[in-house]
Design a protein around this motif. Structure first.
Motif, PDB file in Angstrom:
ATOM      1  N   ASN A  62     -23.624  21.366  -0.726  1.00  0.00           N
ATOM      2  CA  ASN A  62     -23.258  21.861   0.607  1.00  0.00           C
ATOM      3  C   ASN A  62     -24.151  21.268   1.695  1.00  0.00           C
ATOM      4  O   ASN A  62     -23.675  20.961   2.784  1.00  0.00           O
ATOM      5  N   GLN A  63     -25.435  21.104   1.410  1.00  0.00           N
ATOM      6  CA  GLN A  63     -26.335  20.511   2.399  1.00  0.00           C
ATOM      7  C   GLN A  63     -25.942  19.072   2.690  1.00  0.00           C
ATOM      8  O   GLN A  63     -25.928  18.644   3.848  1.00  0.00           O
ATOM      9  N   GLU A  66     -22.695  19.038   4.656  1.00  0.00           N
ATOM     10  CA  GLU A  66     -22.960  19.472   6.030  1.00  0.00           C
ATOM     11  C   GLU A  66     -23.585  18.347   6.847  1.00  0.00           C
ATOM     12  O   GLU A  66     -23.246  18.139   8.014  1.00  0.00           O
ATOM     13  N   SER A  67     -24.494  17.587   6.236  1.00  0.00           N
ATOM     14  CA  SER A  67     -25.168  16.522   6.981  1.00  0.00           C
ATOM     15  C   SER A  67     -24.233  15.365   7.317  1.00  0.00           C
ATOM     16  O   SER A  67     -24.544  14.565   8.200  1.00  0.00           O
TER      17      SER A  67
END
Length: 74
Positions: A62-63, A66-67
């Motif tokens: 998810n990180q 998201e980035s």
């Protein structure tokens, strides 16, 4: 890796490194060992690295996802 990519419904390429070329190039191995530590590199337009996650953070897709939506700062 294909199943993992599909589970994320990812519309971007994943790159594996079975010959350890990238591990050596980016020096992402454990000290004193020749095995890679876990890293996730998010590469944007122009092949610029947008984000790097390592260790436990590299396992949280998810990180990284998201980035992908964060603009690169000049």
């Amino acid at each position: 890796m294909a199943a993992f990519k599909k589970s994320l419904n990812a519309a971007y390429p994943f790159i594996s490194d079975p010959d350890a070329v990238l591990m050596k190039l980016f020096d992402v191995k454990y000290p004193f060992f020749t095995v890679p530590s876990r890293h996730t590199f998010v590469v944007g337009k122009g092949l610029r690295i947008k984000a790097i996650f390592s260790g436990g953070d590299a396992m949280d897709a998810n990180q990284a996802i998201e980035s992908c939506s964060i603009p690169i700062k000049n």
